[in-house]
Design an enzyme around this catalytic site. Structure first.
Site, short mmCIF file in Angstrom:
data_model
loop_
_atom_site.label_atom_id
_atom_site.label_comp_id
_atom_site.label_asym_id
_atom_site.label_seq_id
_atom_site.Cartn_x
_atom_site.Cartn_y
_atom_site.Cartn_z
N HIS A 195 0.84 -1.22 0.00
CA HIS A 195 0.00 0.00 0.00
C HIS A 195 0.87 1.27 0.00
O HIS A 195 0.52 2.27 0.63
CB HIS A 195 -0.95 0.03 1.21
CG HIS A 195 -1.98 -1.04 1.20
ND1 HIS A 195 -3.27 -0.84 0.78
CD2 HIS A 195 -1.91 -2.35 1.57
CE1 HIS A 195 -3.96 -1.97 0.90
NE2 HIS A 195 -3.15 -2.90 1.36
N ASN B 159 -10.30 -2.64 2.54
CA ASN B 159 -10.02 -2.64 1.11
C ASN B 159 -11.30 -2.34 0.35
O ASN B 159 -12.37 -2.27 0.94
CB ASN B 159 -9.50 -4.02 0.68
CG ASN B 159 -8.00 -4.19 0.95
OD1 ASN B 159 -7.30 -3.23 1.23
ND2 ASN B 159 -7.53 -5.42 0.84
C1 HEM Z 1 -2.22 -10.96 7.86
C2 HEM Z 1 -2.60 -10.20 6.85
C3 HEM Z 1 -2.05 -8.83 6.63
C4 HEM Z 1 -0.86 -8.30 7.01
C5 HEM Z 1 0.26 -8.98 7.78
C6 HEM Z 1 -0.83 -6.92 6.54
C7 HEM Z 1 0.23 -6.05 6.70
C8 HEM Z 1 0.26 -4.75 6.27
C9 HEM Z 1 1.38 -3.88 6.40
C10 HEM Z 1 2.71 -4.26 7.02
C11 HEM Z 1 1.03 -2.68 5.89
C12 HEM Z 1 1.87 -1.42 5.81
C13 HEM Z 1 1.44 -0.48 6.89
C14 HEM Z 1 2.24 0.77 6.96
O1 HEM Z 1 3.45 0.75 6.68
O2 HEM Z 1 1.65 1.81 7.35
C15 HEM Z 1 -0.32 -2.79 5.45
C16 HEM Z 1 -1.05 -1.77 4.90
C17 HEM Z 1 -2.38 -1.88 4.62
N1 HEM Z 1 -3.16 -3.00 4.69
FE1 HEM Z 1 -2.60 -4.81 5.30
N2 HEM Z 1 -2.00 -6.65 5.90
C18 HEM Z 1 -2.78 -7.78 5.94
C19 HEM Z 1 -4.03 -7.93 5.43
C20 HEM Z 1 -4.81 -6.90 5.01
C21 HEM Z 1 -6.21 -6.98 4.74
C22 HEM Z 1 -7.09 -8.23 4.86
C23 HEM Z 1 -6.62 -5.74 4.39
C24 HEM Z 1 -7.99 -5.29 4.06
C25 HEM Z 1 -8.94 -5.41 4.95
C26 HEM Z 1 -5.48 -4.85 4.46
C27 HEM Z 1 -5.51 -3.50 4.22
C28 HEM Z 1 -4.43 -2.66 4.32
C29 HEM Z 1 -4.48 -1.24 4.01
C30 HEM Z 1 -5.68 -0.46 3.56
C31 HEM Z 1 -3.19 -0.76 4.20
C32 HEM Z 1 -2.73 0.66 3.96
C33 HEM Z 1 -2.99 1.55 5.15
C34 HEM Z 1 -2.59 2.95 4.81
O3 HEM Z 1 -3.25 3.56 3.95
O4 HEM Z 1 -1.62 3.45 5.40
N3 HEM Z 1 -4.40 -5.58 4.83
N4 HEM Z 1 -0.77 -4.08 5.66
#
Ligand code: HEM
Length: 492
Positions: free
Chosen positions: A65, A138
């Protein structure tokens, strides 16, 4: 002309240039040299400070992201849900809460085009009176895998090939050929909705199952859904090429321009709920993130509206340094035992401690807007001025005490230690239903994208056959059409 218009609003402005430590700078144009043409002196502190600061302007980009746009606004409750949750910000219709929202693409880098086929992030930070609530969702309502253990491999497969640094479909199809639970997600990703027109015309979903708890302590599983009032619009593949070819930041620009013009994007928030006592009544596990909850039996219940009416003032402060975390909830909203959510509870704060440092929650965009207090202190880049002498708890000198208790889910947890998969896998039914709900042209476009992907020369016969078998199990005619186009026999 306002003399301060082009100046940082947060600084103590002077009329003249200074160093970071406030000493006057009498020349911001030329380096200090020995004679007019000689070497530069190390004692040119201003030059060294300026260059060193510049050298460090970038912080690590998000591991996923990385590319995103944010905006601010408010959330307003329109329907009472106090029978379901004691959350203060949901207490009554009419209550408004300030929010910041970040939309994003998932896989590619910070400067990548916004027209790629990719899920879109939809992350909302509610600054409530009881602390922040981050709904980090999402645009699709389901996810690729059910267990966080698979997340890093999944992301590696979707990211560019580590050798060529090019995203390659054979690696994606190889990895997911081991994961039929991803089929449902692919019926979104390879469908028309796989490339949203922009950030304003897309759905949002909390995806994971959370728990709402009312003040009597009764829990309900909940799924959150955002629906744009201006409808969902997508780009077809050749339209995306044109839009992205003209402007690789088209969605960021669209969001910024719409808000600047007073055309404020708006979404309605709906929830679906399941009484945990009824969780066995379905042919899917409500804690399985690859499943949607059928709206005919679990109807959408309206809760409120989200309006984005203010552009951010600074991209770095309110986008790059913005940090979400699904673990950040408020009284009245709790997690569920959804395995993927449980992993996310750990992952986000951990990555931000790496990306932004241990005090990332002090940054203005991330800090709660309500009063807050604890004895977690010091560490890198701690800019709080504290002058207390009692930094431990409990103390007879410090009147700070526990907040009033609030209900958390009271279900009894038992079980052996085990590493296992969700029992009711049911991987094929919902993707098949979704495919059959489309008209013939939409189905055709879907088939076309699969034929193109499965025709990649590095996709082996074995992998192609597995995918054919999967799609045939979702829908026999889909499998047959793919087999005919690919000129192979379905192997089921
Ligand atoms: C075990 C599963 C998941 C892991 C380990 C994970 C991990 C991460 C990590 C490490 C980031 C970066 C965050 C940052 O640096 O600020 C991130 C961002 C993000 N993830 Fe996940 N994620 C997972 C599943 C999901 C799922 C299922 C969704 C949707 C519901 C999701 C939605 C997002 C969104 C929207 C961001 C961006 C947030 C922003 O705009 O700063 N992720 N995720």
């Amino acid at each position: 002309m306002d003399p301060y218009k082009y100046r940082p609003s947060s600084a103590h402005n002077t009329q003249y240039w200074t160093t970071n430590s406030g000493s006057p700078v009498w020349n911001n144009n030329s380096s200090l040299t020995v004679g007019a043409r000689g070497p530069i002196l190390l004692e040119d502190y201003h030059l060294i400070e300026k260059i060193a600061q510049f050298d460090r302007e970038r912080i690590p980009e998000r591991v996923v992201h990385a590319r995103g746009a944010s905006a601010k606004g408010f959330f307003e409750v329109t329907h009472s849900v106090s029978h379901l949750s004691c959350a203060d910000f949901l207490r009554a219709p009419g209550v408004q809460t300030p929010v910041i929202v970040r939309f994003s693409t998932v896989i590619h880098e910070r400067g990548s085009p916004e027209t790629l086929r990719d899920p879109r992030g939809f992350a909302v930070k509610f600054y409530t009176r009881e602390g922040n609530f981050d709904l980090v969702g999402n645009n699709f309502p389901v996810f690729f895998v059910r267990d966080g253990m698979k997340f890093p491999d999944m992301v590696h497969a979707l990211k560019p090939n580590p050798k060529s640094h090019i995203q390659e479909i054979w690696r994606i199809l190889d990895f997911f050929s081991h994961h039929p639970e991803s089929l449902h997600m692919f019926t979104f990703l390879f469908d028309d909705v796989g490339i949203p027109q922009d950030y304003r015309h897309m759905d949002g979903s909390g995806v994971n199952t959370y728990t709402l708890i009312n003040k009597e302590g009764k829990s309900h599983y909940v799924k959150f859904h955002w629906r744009p009032t201006c409808g969902v619009k997508c780009l077809l593949d050749d339209e995306a090429v044109v839009v992205g070819g003209k402007n690789h930041s088209h969605a960021t620009k669209d969001l910024y321009d719409a808000i600047a013009a007073g055309n404020y994007p708006e979404w309605k928030l709906y929830i679906q709920t399941i009484d945990p006592d009824h969780e066995d009544r379905f042919d899917f596990d409500p804690l399985d993130v690859t499943k949607t909850w059928p709206e005919d039996i679990l109807p959408l219940q309206p809760v409120g509206r989200l309006v984005l009416n203010k552009n951010i003032d600074n991209f770095f402060a309110e986008n790059e340094q913005l940090a979400f975390c699904p673990a950040i909830v408020v009284p009245g909203i709790h997690y569920s035992d959804d395995k993927l959510l449980q992993t996310r509870i750990f992952s986000y704060a951990d990555t931000q401690r790496h990306r932004l440092g241990p005090n990332y929650l002090m940054l203005p965009a991330n800090a709660p807007k309500c009063a807050h207090h604890n004895n977690h202190h010091e560490g890198f880049m701690n800019f709080l001025h504290r002058d207390e002498e009692v930094n431990y708890f409990p103390s007879r000198y410090d009147p700070a005490r526990h907040a009033e208790s609030f209900p958390i889910p009271s279900a009894i947890l038992t079980g052996r230690r085990e590493k296992t998969v969700i029992e009711k896998e049911n991987n094929f039914k919902q993707p098949g239903e979704r495919y059959r709900s489309w008209d013939a042209e939409r189905q055709e476009r879907y088939i076309h994208r699969w034929v193109e992907s499965l025709s990649d020369p590095r996709v082996t016969h074995e992998i192609r056959s597995i995918w054919l078998s999967y799609w045939s199990q979702c829908d026999r005619s889909l499998g047959q059409k793919l087999a005919t186009r690919l000129n192979i026999k379905p192997s089921m």
